[in-house]
Scaffold this active site. Structure first.
Site, PDB file in Angstrom:
ATOM      1  N   GLU A   1       0.803  -1.232   0.000  1.00  0.00           N
ATOM      2  CA  GLU A   1       0.000   0.000   0.000  1.00  0.00           C
ATOM      3  C   GLU A   1       0.833   1.279   0.000  1.00  0.00           C
ATOM      4  OE1 GLU A   1      -2.844  -0.394   3.209  1.00  0.00           O
ATOM      5  OE2 GLU A   1      -3.554  -2.319   2.471  1.00  0.00           O
TER       6      GLU A   1
ATOM      7  N   GLU B   1      -6.519 -10.367  -1.351  1.00  0.00           N
ATOM      8  CA  GLU B   1      -7.343 -10.120  -0.145  1.00  0.00           C
ATOM      9  C   GLU B   1      -8.800  -9.947  -0.546  1.00  0.00           C
ATOM     10  OE1 GLU B   1      -5.852  -6.850   2.211  1.00  0.00           O
ATOM     11  OE2 GLU B   1      -3.767  -7.441   1.923  1.00  0.00           O
TER      12      GLU B   1
HETATM   13  O1  9MR Z   1      -7.942  -7.941   8.362  1.00  0.00           O
HETATM   14  C1  9MR Z   1      -7.026  -7.147   9.100  1.00  0.00           C
HETATM   15  C2  9MR Z   1      -7.679  -6.641  10.362  1.00  0.00           C
HETATM   16  O2  9MR Z   1      -7.908  -7.714  11.258  1.00  0.00           O
HETATM   17  C3  9MR Z   1      -6.787  -5.596  11.033  1.00  0.00           C
HETATM   18  O3  9MR Z   1      -7.499  -5.023  12.120  1.00  0.00           O
HETATM   19  C4  9MR Z   1      -6.416  -4.530  10.033  1.00  0.00           C
HETATM   20  C5  9MR Z   1      -5.490  -3.520  10.683  1.00  0.00           C
HETATM   21  O4  9MR Z   1      -4.893  -2.666   9.779  1.00  0.00           O
HETATM   22  O5  9MR Z   1      -5.748  -5.124   8.922  1.00  0.00           O
HETATM   23  C6  9MR Z   1      -6.607  -5.972   8.221  1.00  0.00           C
HETATM   24  O6  9MR Z   1      -5.963  -6.485   7.065  1.00  0.00           O
HETATM   25  C7  9MR Z   1      -5.578  -5.507   6.087  1.00  0.00           C
HETATM   26  C8  9MR Z   1      -4.345  -6.028   5.395  1.00  0.00           C
HETATM   27  O7  9MR Z   1      -3.351  -6.337   6.336  1.00  0.00           O
HETATM   28  C9  9MR Z   1      -3.820  -5.037   4.366  1.00  0.00           C
HETATM   29  N1  9MR Z   1      -4.865  -4.629   3.444  1.00  0.00           N
HETATM   30  C10 9MR Z   1      -6.118  -4.216   4.026  1.00  0.00           C
HETATM   31  C11 9MR Z   1      -6.632  -5.289   4.993  1.00  0.00           C
HETATM   32  C12 9MR Z   1      -7.995  -4.925   5.509  1.00  0.00           C
HETATM   33  O8  9MR Z   1      -7.903  -3.754   6.279  1.00  0.00           O
END
Ligand code: 9MR
Length: 377
Positions: free
Chosen positions: A161, A277
């Site tokens: 990102e 994802e």
């Molecule tokens: O699914 C993840 C969630 O449990 C966390 O709270 C969050 C914190 O930033 O991150 C989520 O996963 C993310 C991923 O690591 C990167 N892309 C976006 C995802 C959804 O937010």
């Protein structure tokens, strides 16, 4: 045919608890995603560690998927909360489960603006750490993780990102600009060079190095990432795959044509494509991206909570994935069932709150089966 995963899982649960004697079931005859995706691409899921103490969730993971990602447990704040103090136990649990079930593991993630502790960017006196110090810490972190999971991780998100939707690299001082501010404009290049150097050093050269981001279908971001990859390749910097997160909406948003244009652009770089994802927002007027579910009045009609709409959307995108299966390395759903999703209160995934398969599970299965049948012709 609608077969309840719960009933299959209940038998497994019974066996695990010793409550019932083992009964030969027709489990092998039940069509599952993992089998249906063979020959097309890897099919994955993202799990928190607690999934492995949930009998139904872990049964689904093992039967439907062959590639796992830690939802949070391999991120910097989980693996190196204090400098030099590494924690691998949670990640190890997922790796062990994957090995036991013959699955590959995707590592998520080294460099990300989020879930990275502040100490990474601070010098010992509380001031801003120098470029040299932050690079040293990045290398130390990458080396520790790659070494610990050497030979057990198939692919790593090296950078996550880093771009705005319009194709600008996140600005130093702006949201998500922490790494660029600390290291300078070449920070992504440095991260990929370090990962490749460490992979060579430890003899783990097969591991795939990935750039991962959300909204990767947007032309500004798409063209910037293609340019970055081509620049890296021209300079001899290794980058093997491009991760499109695929936090999308249920009503053709983004459109199939837009996604297809992105596939063509990414495939032109010679990189593999990873759908990394995937989840589908079902709430009208909201936008799903890596930033979260944001209300957006300009997108009325973009999402629909009906099971039919979701089933059609999953069918449409998986038909496209199958069409591009030669370019696509893996497709990963971001969560087992709706109640496990980070999109709280939505219905974005193929299993419901009770971990029963939804109509969209069967549309994915059908797309994969059609694709597999075409391969055999
Ligand atoms: O699914 C993840 C969630 O449990 C966390 O709270 C969050 C914190 O930033 O991150 C989520 O996963 C993310 C991923 O690591 C990167 N892309 C976006 C995802 C959804 O937010």
């Amino acid at each position: 045919m609608f077969i309840s995963m719960k009933s299959v899982s209940a038998i497994v649960a019974g066996i695990c608890l010793g409550a019932v004697a083992f009964q030969a079931t027709a489990q092998d005859d039940i069509p599952r995603l993992r089998k249906a995706a063979e020959g097309l691409f890897l099919i994955g899921n993202a799990l928190p560690t607690r999934a492995f103490s949930d009998v139904i969730a872990s049964d689904i993971a093992a039967q439907d998927f062959n590639r796992l990602t830690c939802e949070n447990e391999m991120k910097w704040d989980a693996t190196e909360p204090q400098e030099g103090q590494f924690r691998f136990e949670a990640g190890d649990q997922l790796v062990e489960f994957a090995q036991k079930h013959g699955m590959k593991v995707h590592g998520h993630t080294f460099l990300w603006h989020s879930q990275t502790p502040n100490w990474v960017f601070q010098d010992p006196n509380g001031g801003r750490a120098s470029r040299e110090l932050v690079l040293k810490r990045l290398e130390n972190h990458i080396r520790a993780l790659m070494t610990h999971w050497k030979g057990k991780i198939d692919s790593w998100d090296v950078c996550n990102e880093c771009y705005e939707d319009d194709g600008r690299v996140r600005a130093p001082g702006g949201f998500g600009g922490n790494w660029r501010q600390a290291i300078g404009d070449d920070y992504m290049e440095q991260a990929f060079k370090i990962a490749d150097k460490v992979a060579k050093e430890i003899g783990d050269e097969k591991v795939l190095l990935v750039y991962n981001d959300f909204n990767m279908y947007k032309p500004g971001k798409r063209d910037a990432v293609v340019k970055m990859v081509n620049d890296f390749k021209a300079k001899g910097i290794r980058i093997d795959a491009i991760g499109m997160q695929a936090h999308w909406q249920s009503n053709d948003d983004p459109s199939i044509e837009t996604i297809e244009a992105a596939f063509k652009a990414y495939a032109s770089t010679g990189c593999k494509i990873i759908i990394s994802e995937m989840d589908i927002n079902t709430r009208n007027g909201f936008r799903n991206s890596g930033r979260g579910l944001e209300r957006d009045d300009s997108v009325q009609g973009n999402a629909d909570s009906s099971a039919d709409a979701l089933a059609k959307r999953y069918a449409d995108v998986f038909d496209l994935f199958v069409k591009y299966h030669k370019d696509i390395y893996a497709v990963t759903l971001w969560g087992i069932g709706d109640s496990w999703s980070w999109l709280r209160g939505g219905q974005p995934l193929v299993f419901d709150n009770n971990l029963d398969p939804k109509p969209c599970y069967y549309s994915v299965l059908k797309s994969l089966q059609k694709g597999q049948a075409a391969l055999k012709k």
